[in-house]
Design an enzyme around this catalytic site. Structure first.
Site, PDB file in Angstrom:
ATOM      1  N   SER A   1      16.955  -4.134 -10.443  1.00 26.13           N
ATOM      2  CA  SER A   1      16.363  -5.115  -9.536  1.00 26.13           C
ATOM      3  C   SER A   1      15.010  -5.638 -10.016  1.00 26.13           C
ATOM      4  O   SER A   1      14.081  -5.813  -9.218  1.00 26.13           O
ATOM      5  CB  SER A   1      16.260  -4.550  -8.120  1.00 26.13           C
ATOM      6  OG  SER A   1      17.557  -4.280  -7.638  1.00 26.13           O
TER       7      SER A   1
ATOM      8  N   GLU B   1      16.656   3.099 -16.106  1.00 25.89           N
ATOM      9  CA  GLU B   1      17.306   2.345 -15.032  1.00 25.89           C
ATOM     10  C   GLU B   1      17.786   3.305 -13.950  1.00 25.89           C
ATOM     11  O   GLU B   1      18.894   3.857 -14.050  1.00 25.89           O
ATOM     12  CB  GLU B   1      18.528   1.592 -15.576  1.00 25.89           C
ATOM     13  CG  GLU B   1      18.194   0.522 -16.585  1.00 25.89           C
ATOM     14  CD  GLU B   1      19.251  -0.581 -16.570  1.00 25.89           C
ATOM     15  OE1 GLU B   1      18.875  -1.737 -16.354  1.00 25.89           O
ATOM     16  OE2 GLU B   1      20.437  -0.283 -16.750  1.00 25.89           O
TER      17      GLU B   1
ATOM     18  N   HIS C   1      24.962   2.238 -20.588  1.00 24.37           N
ATOM     19  CA  HIS C   1      24.639   1.640 -19.293  1.00 24.37           C
ATOM     20  C   HIS C   1      25.343   2.426 -18.190  1.00 24.37           C
ATOM     21  O   HIS C   1      26.467   2.888 -18.375  1.00 24.37           O
ATOM     22  CB  HIS C   1      25.054   0.164 -19.269  1.00 24.37           C
ATOM     23  CG  HIS C   1      24.513  -0.549 -18.087  1.00 24.37           C
ATOM     24  ND1 HIS C   1      25.088  -0.447 -16.837  1.00 24.37           N
ATOM     25  CD2 HIS C   1      23.416  -1.335 -17.938  1.00 24.37           C
ATOM     26  CE1 HIS C   1      24.372  -1.153 -15.986  1.00 24.37           C
ATOM     27  NE2 HIS C   1      23.352  -1.697 -16.629  1.00 24.37           N
TER      28      HIS C   1
HETATM   29  P1  PGA Z   1      20.043  -5.607 -11.989  1.00 28.79           P
HETATM   30  O1  PGA Z   1      20.790  -4.857 -13.183  1.00 28.79           O
HETATM   31  O2  PGA Z   1      18.856  -6.320 -12.591  1.00 28.79           O
HETATM   32  O3  PGA Z   1      21.059  -6.542 -11.430  1.00 28.79           O
HETATM   33  O4  PGA Z   1      19.613  -4.548 -11.024  1.00 28.79           O
HETATM   34  C1  PGA Z   1      20.078  -4.199 -14.175  1.00 28.79           C
HETATM   35  C2  PGA Z   1      21.035  -3.490 -15.096  1.00 28.79           C
HETATM   36  O5  PGA Z   1      22.013  -2.900 -14.587  1.00 28.79           O
HETATM   37  O6  PGA Z   1      20.862  -3.500 -16.319  1.00 28.79           O
END
Ligand code: PGA
Length: 248
Positions: free
Chosen positions: A210, A162, A92
């Site tokens: 998001s 991501e 991540h």
């Molecule tokens: P978020 O995080 O949905 O708050 O943008 C996603 C993630 O970091 O896995």
């Protein structure tokens, strides 16, 4: 559709954790085409996953690149598997920001696989540049992991795209479905170097950054993703319920 609920460090009490688990079970019964994977903090995996007989699955938010050893503070893949996790988020961006390298991510993916955990490999660029250097960042993040795996292991990895610049904001800040569709195509093209034949086409790719109830339906319909890695909107019951129902 797979929905991975990355609770990050948002959920701190047993009560909240139990409430979100109960909600996930209800949502999965109501929305049959969605598979929910909960990724609580480690102690809450230990609280909720043992004895779990529901269709909700559990992921760890990370996994150690070590195994039985003098490694204070590390949580090994075997430990996680033993308490009932069946997935592990690996690489991540919030871990990479703390110094996790591509080589460490690759080893973590291996440790997850060896212990029967399906790795959810996070990749993503910090920013978009006009020269499209960000594409080569994604390529090297994929290569670092897939090049050290056996052909059989490669088939088991779920890739979560991501873009770091879209994390922790609002649906309106996330890339459009068309943009995500292009990235999914690009990721499949890179994966085809490692996954022969049709396997790159059937590799599972999630979108994260998001993802909220306001955008998941359009992204699910228009981008070719197999699901979502959801952060803030997964740790708040009303937002999470709305998001899963939007995929019905
Ligand atoms: P978020 O995080 O949905 O708050 O943008 C996603 C993630 O970091 O896995």
């Amino acid at each position: 559709m797979i929905v991975v609920a990355n609770w990050k460090s948002y959920v701190e009490t047993r009560e909240e954790a139990k409430k979100l688990f109960a909600l996930a079970k209800r949502l999965m019964a109501a929305v049959r085409r969605v598979k929910i994977v909960l990724a609580p903090a480690y102690p809450h995996v230990g609280l909720l996953a043992p004895g779990n007989r529901s269709r909700v699955a559990f992921a760890a938010q990370d996994v150690s690149d070590t195994t039985v050893s003098a490694a204070t503070g590390e949580v090994s893949g075997a430990t996680l598997r033993n308490i009932g996790a069946t997935y592990a988020i690996v690489g991540h961006s919030e871990r990479r920001a703390k110094g996790e390298t591509d080589a460490m991510v690759a080893e973590k993916v291996r440790r997850a696989l060896v212990n029967g955990l399906t790795p959810i490999l996070c990749i993503g660029e910090r920013e978009r540049d006009e020269d499209a250097q960000y594409l080569s960042i994604l390529k090297s993040q994929i290569a670092a992991v897939f090049s050290v795996l056996s052909p059989k292991e490669r088939l088991q990895v779920i890739v979560a795209y991501e873009p770091v610049w879209a994390i922790g904001k609002h649906a309106s800040d996330a890339p459009s479905p068309e943009d995500i569709a292009e990235m999914v195509l690009y990721i499949r093209k890179v994966l085809s170097d490692y996954l022969p034949g049709k396997n790159a086409k059937s590799a599972k790719i999630l979108y994260g950054g998001s993802a909220e109830s306001a955008n998941v339906r359009a992204i699910a319909g228009g981008s070719g993703v197999d699901g979502f890695l959801v952060g803030h909107a997964s740790a708040e019951p009303a937002m999470f319920a709305a998001l899963v129902k939007a995929l019905a």
